[in-house]
Design a protein around this motif. Structure first.
Motif, PDB file in Angstrom:
ATOM      1  N   ALA A  94       0.923  -1.307  -0.021  1.00 54.03           N
ATOM      2  CA  ALA A  94      -0.126  -0.070   0.159  1.00 54.03           C
ATOM      3  C   ALA A  94       0.828   1.459  -0.237  1.00 54.03           C
ATOM      4  O   ALA A  94       0.545   2.108  -0.597  1.00 54.03           O
ATOM      5  CB  ALA A  94      -0.919  -0.031   1.342  1.00 54.03           C
ATOM      6  N   LEU A  95       1.847   1.276   0.612  1.00 52.64           N
ATOM      7  CA  LEU A  95       2.859   2.354   0.615  1.00 52.64           C
ATOM      8  C   LEU A  95       3.362   2.603  -0.666  1.00 52.64           C
ATOM      9  O   LEU A  95       3.386   3.907  -1.070  1.00 52.64           O
ATOM     10  CB  LEU A  95       4.184   2.024   1.368  1.00 52.64           C
ATOM     11  CG  LEU A  95       5.358   3.094   1.603  1.00 52.64           C
ATOM     12  CD1 LEU A  95       5.022   4.494   2.025  1.00 52.64           C
ATOM     13  CD2 LEU A  95       6.463   2.501   2.421  1.00 52.64           C
ATOM     14  N   PHE A  96       3.701   1.414  -1.312  1.00 53.17           N
ATOM     15  CA  PHE A  96       4.197   1.607  -2.678  1.00 53.17           C
ATOM     16  C   PHE A  96       3.267   2.053  -3.752  1.00 53.17           C
ATOM     17  O   PHE A  96       3.384   3.192  -4.465  1.00 53.17           O
ATOM     18  CB  PHE A  96       4.940   0.196  -3.264  1.00 53.17           C
ATOM     19  CG  PHE A  96       5.474   0.235  -4.520  1.00 53.17           C
ATOM     20  CD1 PHE A  96       6.762   0.880  -4.714  1.00 53.17           C
ATOM     21  CD2 PHE A  96       4.678  -0.106  -5.632  1.00 53.17           C
ATOM     22  CE1 PHE A  96       7.214   0.845  -6.095  1.00 53.17           C
ATOM     23  CE2 PHE A  96       5.203  -0.175  -6.937  1.00 53.17           C
ATOM     24  CZ  PHE A  96       6.387   0.479  -7.275  1.00 53.17           C
ATOM     25  N   TRP A  97       2.242   1.303  -3.704  1.00 57.15           N
ATOM     26  CA  TRP A  97       0.923   1.716  -4.882  1.00 57.15           C
ATOM     27  C   TRP A  97       0.219   3.056  -4.455  1.00 57.15           C
ATOM     28  O   TRP A  97      -0.047   3.674  -5.371  1.00 57.15           O
ATOM     29  CB  TRP A  97       0.244   0.337  -4.805  1.00 57.15           C
ATOM     30  CG  TRP A  97       0.941  -0.638  -5.794  1.00 57.15           C
ATOM     31  CD1 TRP A  97       1.265  -1.847  -5.168  1.00 57.15           C
ATOM     32  CD2 TRP A  97       1.030  -0.716  -7.120  1.00 57.15           C
ATOM     33  NE1 TRP A  97       1.931  -2.580  -6.210  1.00 57.15           N
ATOM     34  CE2 TRP A  97       1.901  -1.999  -7.553  1.00 57.15           C
ATOM     35  CE3 TRP A  97       0.912  -0.097  -8.183  1.00 57.15           C
ATOM     36  CZ2 TRP A  97       2.139  -2.511  -8.675  1.00 57.15           C
ATOM     37  CZ3 TRP A  97       1.233  -0.422  -9.547  1.00 57.15           C
ATOM     38  CH2 TRP A  97       1.906  -1.541  -9.668  1.00 57.15           C
ATOM     39  N   ALA A  98      -0.498   2.766  -3.259  1.00 59.02           N
ATOM     40  CA  ALA A  98      -1.369   3.858  -3.002  1.00 59.02           C
ATOM     41  C   ALA A  98      -0.609   5.153  -2.331  1.00 59.02           C
ATOM     42  O   ALA A  98      -1.250   6.219  -2.330  1.00 59.02           O
ATOM     43  CB  ALA A  98      -2.336   3.414  -1.658  1.00 59.02           C
ATOM     44  N   GLY A  99       0.630   4.866  -2.150  1.00 61.43           N
ATOM     45  CA  GLY A  99       1.540   6.166  -1.780  1.00 61.43           C
ATOM     46  C   GLY A  99       2.310   6.657  -2.874  1.00 61.43           C
ATOM     47  O   GLY A  99       1.766   7.628  -3.287  1.00 61.43           O
ATOM     48  N   LEU A 100       3.305   5.999  -3.003  1.00 62.86           N
ATOM     49  CA  LEU A 100       4.395   6.574  -4.169  1.00 62.86           C
ATOM     50  C   LEU A 100       3.716   6.599  -5.512  1.00 62.86           C
ATOM     51  O   LEU A 100       3.837   7.709  -6.189  1.00 62.86           O
ATOM     52  CB  LEU A 100       5.421   5.850  -3.847  1.00 62.86           C
ATOM     53  CG  LEU A 100       6.244   5.914  -2.486  1.00 62.86           C
ATOM     54  CD1 LEU A 100       7.413   4.948  -2.519  1.00 62.86           C
ATOM     55  CD2 LEU A 100       7.011   7.370  -2.609  1.00 62.86           C
ATOM     56  N   VAL A 101       3.171   5.397  -6.036  1.00 64.02           N
ATOM     57  CA  VAL A 101       2.768   5.540  -7.396  1.00 64.02           C
ATOM     58  C   VAL A 101       1.600   6.463  -7.753  1.00 64.02           C
ATOM     59  O   VAL A 101       1.554   7.213  -8.617  1.00 64.02           O
ATOM     60  CB  VAL A 101       2.345   4.162  -7.654  1.00 64.02           C
ATOM     61  CG1 VAL A 101       1.803   4.105  -8.904  1.00 64.02           C
ATOM     62  CG2 VAL A 101       3.615   3.007  -7.848  1.00 64.02           C
ATOM     63  N   ARG A 102       0.693   6.572  -6.636  1.00 63.48           N
ATOM     64  CA  ARG A 102      -0.524   7.211  -6.588  1.00 63.48           C
ATOM     65  C   ARG A 102      -0.122   8.710  -6.720  1.00 63.48           C
ATOM     66  O   ARG A 102      -0.520   9.605  -7.555  1.00 63.48           O
ATOM     67  CB  ARG A 102      -1.287   7.235  -5.633  1.00 63.48           C
ATOM     68  CG  ARG A 102      -2.638   8.049  -5.641  1.00 63.48           C
ATOM     69  CD  ARG A 102      -2.549   9.314  -4.479  1.00 63.48           C
ATOM     70  NE  ARG A 102      -1.962   8.767  -3.171  1.00 63.48           N
ATOM     71  CZ  ARG A 102      -1.769   9.628  -2.202  1.00 63.48           C
ATOM     72  NH1 ARG A 102      -1.711  10.807  -2.627  1.00 63.48           N
ATOM     73  NH2 ARG A 102      -1.119   9.051  -1.013  1.00 63.48           N
ATOM     74  N   VAL A 103       1.056   9.187  -5.878  1.00 66.26           N
ATOM     75  CA  VAL A 103       1.550  10.499  -5.949  1.00 66.26           C
ATOM     76  C   VAL A 103       2.139  10.799  -7.514  1.00 66.26           C
ATOM     77  O   VAL A 103       1.895  12.059  -8.008  1.00 66.26           O
ATOM     78  CB  VAL A 103       2.435  10.819  -4.871  1.00 66.26           C
ATOM     79  CG1 VAL A 103       3.535  12.022  -5.021  1.00 66.26           C
ATOM     80  CG2 VAL A 103       1.753  10.911  -3.547  1.00 66.26           C
ATOM     81  N   ALA A 104       2.911   9.825  -7.811  1.00 70.30           N
ATOM     82  CA  ALA A 104       3.642  10.051  -9.231  1.00 70.30           C
ATOM     83  C   ALA A 104       2.636  10.227 -10.446  1.00 70.30           C
ATOM     84  O   ALA A 104       2.710  11.137 -11.167  1.00 70.30           O
ATOM     85  CB  ALA A 104       4.643   8.811  -9.514  1.00 70.30           C
ATOM     86  N   LEU A 105       1.491   9.462 -10.478  1.00 75.07           N
ATOM     87  CA  LEU A 105       0.540   9.568 -11.370  1.00 75.07           C
ATOM     88  C   LEU A 105      -0.201  11.017 -11.396  1.00 75.07           C
ATOM     89  O   LEU A 105      -0.167  11.566 -12.135  1.00 75.07           O
ATOM     90  CB  LEU A 105      -0.445   8.536 -11.183  1.00 75.07           C
ATOM     91  CG  LEU A 105      -0.106   7.200 -11.495  1.00 75.07           C
ATOM     92  CD1 LEU A 105      -1.192   6.059 -11.160  1.00 75.07           C
ATOM     93  CD2 LEU A 105       0.146   7.060 -13.151  1.00 75.07           C
TER      94      LEU A 105
END
Length: 327
Positions: free
Chosen positions: A218-229
């Motif tokens: 969740a840190l990776f997808w809902a955190g970092l990837v979501r921010v990048a998108l």
């Protein structure tokens, strides 16, 4: 003689306030080294996660349903915080908000990790003041019109401008926000909101799956990837929407409508109308132009949280349209 002398004695006193309240400079110094390093971290850390996302999802199965749901919720909350809050409300005053909604929008926008609210608004007001001209912090048209110049302009408008150490003068462009104690406090806590926008999704992922692995994904997808998108969707409004697209309304710059970005940007990519009428609460004003930010503002209005909303009128749209018959 006495009466004639009085105007000469008072004249300097009358002109002094004008000199003190004259236009402030556009820029206000430069970032220090720690702040500049921070910009690189905020830009490239989510980007590295985004580049690693597909290989990890395919080879390791590093993606669960909870990551998608949590990421989507945070994308919507932080994205609308930018579009409805930072942009249409704080920058352009498209509506008036209750104190609770004002605070909620400022915090939600901060969760997008695109900068503190006052700085973001100062940069964007400066963009409108000098749109696609010298002084615009992120125009793609500052280097010429050759292929090489436009490639350089695209990079500058999309990401490169973020590394410019020059700071927009907040006293000139955001005196109203600086006078608001709530916003100054939220602005000063930007570091906290940036930590929470990563750790809260991680905590939720861990609780939903009851595992450290769920927290990590969740840190990776809902955190970092979501921010990048969300970063690159927002920055695409600066770059793509000032280079390609339709221009049905008369604006003083190269702003354009890009339909395929509309849903992801919550209606911000109907950018030509926005630059033709910046304070308008709805950007997608023609049939079929989805504008989720305007729908959200309408909901706030019905709840009584937003008032004095600047909705478009047929008369004004007809005046702004290049072809009134098609408006």
């Amino acid at each position: 003689m006495t009466l004639a002398a009085q105007p000469e004695q008072t004249q300097p006193e009358q002109t002094q306030p004008e000199a003190r309240t004259g236009p402030k400079p556009v820029l206000a110094g430069t970032r220090g080294l720690p702040q500049q390093v921070g910009v690189y971290v905020f830009v490239f850390t989510p980007l590295v996660a985004l580049l690693a996302a597909i290989p990890l999802a395919v080879t390791v199965g590093f993606l669960g349903w909870s990551d998608v749901v949590i990421g989507l919720v945070f994308y919507v909350v932080s994205g609308l915080g930018i579009t409805v809050g930072y942009h249409r409300y704080f920058t352009h005053g498209s509506f008036k908000a209750t104190r609770g909604l004002k605070i909620a929008l400022a915090i939600a926008g901060s969760l997008a990790m695109q900068g503190p609210v006052i700085k973001w608004v100062a940069d964007h007001r400066r963009h409108h003041a000098f749109s696609d001209k010298e002084g615009d912090p992120h125009s793609p048209w500052l280097f010429g019109t050759s292929a090489r110049a436009l490639a350089k302009g695209f990079w500058h408008s999309h990401t490169g401008w973020l590394f410019d150490r020059n700071l927009t003068n907040e006293e000139r462009f955001t005196p109203d926000l600086l006078a608001d104690d709530d916003l100054r406090r939220i602005d000063s806590l930007f570091g906290l909101w940036s930590v929470l926008t990563l750790l809260v999704p991680a905590a939720l992922g861990g609780l939903v799956t009851w595992s450290w692995w769920g927290a990590l994904t969740a840190l990776f997808w809902a955190g970092l990837v979501r921010v990048a998108l969300l970063h690159h969707v927002t920055w695409s409004i600066n770059s793509i929407c000032h280079m390609w697209g339709e221009r049905p309304y008369a604006a003083r710059d190269r702003s354009a409508n890009v339909w395929w970005l509309a849903v992801f940007s919550f209606g911000e990519s109907w950018h030509n109308l926005h630059h033709a009428d910046p304070t308008c609460a709805r950007h997608g004003v023609r049939k079929g132009q989805i504008d989720l930010s305007a729908i959200t503002i309408r909901a706030f209005e019905k709840l009584g949280w937003a008032t004095a909303v600047r909705w478009p009128t047929t008369k004004r749209l007809d005046r702004l349209a290049k072809d009134p018959a098609a408006a």
